[in-house]
Scaffold this active site. Structure first.
Site, PDB file in Angstrom:
ATOM      1  CD1 TRP A 188      -2.553   1.774   0.449  1.00 20.44           C
ATOM      2  CD2 TRP A 188      -1.900   1.905   2.562  1.00 20.44           C
ATOM      3  NE1 TRP A 188      -3.061   2.884   1.158  1.00 20.44           N
ATOM      4  CE2 TRP A 188      -2.804   2.955   2.488  1.00 20.44           C
ATOM      5  CE3 TRP A 188      -1.501   1.792   4.041  1.00 20.44           C
ATOM      6  CZ2 TRP A 188      -3.370   3.737   3.478  1.00 20.44           C
ATOM      7  CZ3 TRP A 188      -1.603   2.713   4.954  1.00 20.44           C
ATOM      8  CH2 TRP A 188      -2.625   3.688   4.509  1.00 20.44           C
ATOM      9  CG  ASP A 269      -2.069  -2.238   7.424  1.00 18.37           C
ATOM     10  OD1 ASP A 269      -2.981  -2.165   7.931  1.00 18.37           O
ATOM     11  OD2 ASP A 269      -1.722  -1.576   6.482  1.00 18.37           O
ATOM     12  CE  LYS A 305      -9.790  -0.163   4.081  1.00 19.73           C
ATOM     13  NZ  LYS A 305      -9.058   0.792   4.289  1.00 19.73           N
TER      14      LYS A 305
HETATM   15  N1  PLA Z   1      -3.624  -0.436   5.359  1.00 21.03           N
HETATM   16  C1  PLA Z   1      -3.859  -0.830   4.164  1.00 21.03           C
HETATM   17  C2  PLA Z   1      -3.244  -1.902   3.764  1.00 21.03           C
HETATM   18  C3  PLA Z   1      -4.918  -0.138   3.466  1.00 21.03           C
HETATM   19  O1  PLA Z   1      -5.164  -0.495   2.173  1.00 21.03           O
HETATM   20  C4  PLA Z   1      -5.605   1.081   3.681  1.00 21.03           C
HETATM   21  C5  PLA Z   1      -6.620   1.819   3.192  1.00 21.03           C
HETATM   22  C6  PLA Z   1      -5.187   1.469   5.146  1.00 21.03           C
HETATM   23  C7  PLA Z   1      -4.390   0.626   5.945  1.00 21.03           C
HETATM   24  C8  PLA Z   1      -5.740   2.647   5.962  1.00 21.03           C
HETATM   25  O2  PLA Z   1      -7.018   2.980   5.927  1.00 21.03           O
HETATM   26  P1  PLA Z   1      -7.583   3.758   6.935  1.00 21.03           P
HETATM   27  O3  PLA Z   1      -6.942   4.911   7.479  1.00 21.03           O
HETATM   28  O4  PLA Z   1      -8.685   4.246   6.178  1.00 21.03           O
HETATM   29  O5  PLA Z   1      -8.245   2.798   7.901  1.00 21.03           O
HETATM   30  N2  PLA Z   1      -6.326   2.033   1.641  1.00 21.03           N
HETATM   31  C9  PLA Z   1      -7.258   2.547   0.785  1.00 21.03           C
HETATM   32  C10 PLA Z   1      -7.557   3.979   1.039  1.00 21.03           C
HETATM   33  C11 PLA Z   1      -8.809   1.773   0.883  1.00 21.03           C
HETATM   34  C12 PLA Z   1      -6.377   4.776   1.111  1.00 21.03           C
HETATM   35  O6  PLA Z   1      -5.168   4.710   0.399  1.00 21.03           O
HETATM   36  O7  PLA Z   1      -6.085   5.628   2.146  1.00 21.03           O
HETATM   37  C13 PLA Z   1      -6.698   2.325  -0.642  1.00 21.03           C
HETATM   38  O8  PLA Z   1      -7.548   2.580  -1.476  1.00 21.03           O
HETATM   39  O9  PLA Z   1      -5.675   1.706  -0.743  1.00 21.03           O
END
Ligand code: PLA
Length: 460
Positions: A188, A269, A305
């Site tokens: 991510w 995570d 989510k």
């Molecule tokens: N960890 C992972 C692996 C994630 O994909 C995301 C969110 C988070 C943590 C953090 O989410 P939160 O802070 O809202 O709890 N990833 C998203 C959104 C859904 C983003 O990038 O913020 C994504 O589209 O990858």
């Protein structure tokens, strides 16, 4: 450009900027160019230096434009596009079949109950809502597990997954100076930012193998083995983002073996519990297996989510320690880190989670709704695979789409191909080739398949 006024009316003799210094352009006004500086419009002295300087140059001149965020910036670009066929597959946010945002019915019910009860808006303690912290740890580790009964988990409510990861990063920076975090390649996008901003060194372990469009398990194990002893190994608990490829249960055991041998700390995570398989317990199996081995574990949770609480910013950081005393000390330090960062976390979403998880009827309802959401994503995954396979006559094997799990599909499209998806087809996605299937409807699968096939075969 707006002109700025610089007032030094209260400058003391010891202040670093002198009247003459400014007039002669000697001062350092945040990188403001000497020639462009100050035109005096007024200069008076009443014993103390008093003047007002007008200038056409901002003090923030030295600050360059930041690039758009690779994920959230996609939504901004999507909004600016007026094409009727546009499709936002960038951010991982669940949409209905009509491509509308979805508020879970169980969340609406919990909201109503809270309204009826009458919530106050007092500050939460630094560590968050006690009832939330209790249920969130139970949900992740299993309510009946010894680690919970022995009170060996330090749980602090964080600002969703991101903020919880950031707290853990600050803990590592403070108490394990120089220790490295190993993150998967790819991962991510925000992970790197989080550790960079916390000043924690990181490096990558191999994870994705483009040749097999699967897990590079040998590479992963070799890199974890080669990391300096006592490193923190960041693992996605389930539904790896962006690849949608998770280790098998047997592979998880081997990963745990190596982490244990090297005295590393597993750092999970888990942002998609329940979203990978539709079952909260099944999706927590990786974390629980490490804990069952008696290992100390860090785990960041998110309710963005699985409960659709994106903007409520609800999550937690859990540190499993070998004794309740150590857990109490760790918790006290997490609070110490949180206090100057944001003081205390938001209450409303925490109450929603606590009420849903703490009430068996609401909890069952949540599970049913989560299965429905996970099921809808599985359906579009199948439909996309069918559309790709039937439309593409080249013989390319698209079965990787079916093998991946969770919200995303990692298409393998390169940046130029992703640009074609957006510029020609108005399909918005991240430039690493990831598409969010949670933002796709059955009705749009054929269109998306056309876009992918065109981009894959006609753009190199
Ligand atoms: N960890 C992972 C692996 C994630 O994909 C995301 C969110 C988070 C943590 C953090 O989410 P939160 O802070 O809202 O709890 N990833 C998203 C959104 C859904 C983003 O990038 O913020 C994504 O589209 O990858």
């Amino acid at each position: 450009m707006a002109s700025s006024l610089l007032s030094l009316a209260s400058a003391t003799p010891s202040a670093p900027l002198s009247f003459h210094g400014i007039r002669e352009g000697k001062s350092n006004l945040g990188g403001i160019n000497k020639e462009k500086t100050s035109t005096f419009i007024k200069a008076k002295s009443f014993g103390r230096i008093c003047m007002v300087v007008a200038s056409n140059v901002s003090r923030f001149e030295g600050i360059t434009m930041a690039p758009p965020d690779p994920i959230l910036g996609v939504s901004e670009a999507f909004k600016a596009d007026n094409h009727e066929l546009k499709l936002n597959l960038g951010v991982g946010a669940y949409r209905t079949e009509e491509l509308q945002p979805y508020v879970l019915n169980v969340v609406k019910k919990a909201d109503k109950l809270l309204l009826e009860k009458g919530e106050n808006r007092e500050y939460l303690p630094i560590e968050g809502l006690a009832a939330f912290n209790k249920v969130t740890a139970q949900l992740l580790f299993g309510a009946d597990k010894p680690v919970i009964k022995q009170q060996r988990v330090a749980t602090v409510q964080g600002l969703s997954g991101t903020g919880s990861l950031r707290l853990a990063a600050a803990l590592i920076e403070r108490y394990f100076p120089g220790a490295k975090v190993l993150i998967s390649s790819p991962t991510w996008g925000n992970h790197k930012n989080i550790f960079n901003d916390a000043g924690v060194p990181w490096s990558e372990y191999r994870y994705y193998d483009p040749k097999t469009v699967g897990l590079d398990f040998e590479g992963m194990i070799a890199d974890i083995k080669a990391a300096p002893e006592g490193s923190f190994i960041l693992l996605h608990g389930c539904a790896h983002n962006p690849t949608g490829i998770d280790p098998t249960p047997e592979q998880w055991e081997i990963i745990a073996d190596v982490i244990q041998e090297k005295n590393h700390v597993p750092f999970f995570d888990i942002a998609y519990q329940g979203f990978a398989s539709g079952s909260l317990d099944a999706d927590a199996a990786s974390v629980r297996m490490f804990v069952a081995r008696g290992m100390e574990v860090i785990a960041a949770q998110s309710y963005s989510k699985n409960l659709g609480l994106y903007a409520e910013r609800i999550g937690a950081i859990n540190v499993v320690c070998s004794s309740p005393e150590a857990a109490a000390r760790v918790k006290s330090q997490l609070k110490r880190i949180a206090r100057p960062m944001y003081s205390n976390p938001p209450v409303h979403g925490a109450r929603i989670v606590a009420n849903i998880v703490g009430d068996s009827a609401l909890f069952n309802e949540w599970n049913t709704e989560m299965e429905m959401m996970a099921g809808r994503i599985k359906n579009v995954r199948h439909k996309l695979f069918d559309s790709l396979s039937s439309k593409d006559k080249s013989g390319k094997d698209w079965s990787f789409v079916l093998k991946q799990i969770g919200m995303f599909s990692f298409t393998g499209l390169n940046k130029a191909q992703c640009d074609n998806m957006t510029n020609k087809w108005h399909v918005y996605m991240t430039k690493d080739g990831r598409i969010s299937l949670a933002g796709l409807s059955l009705a749009k699968c054929e269109y998306l398949a056309d876009a992918i096939i065109d981009s894959y075969h006609n753009v190199s």
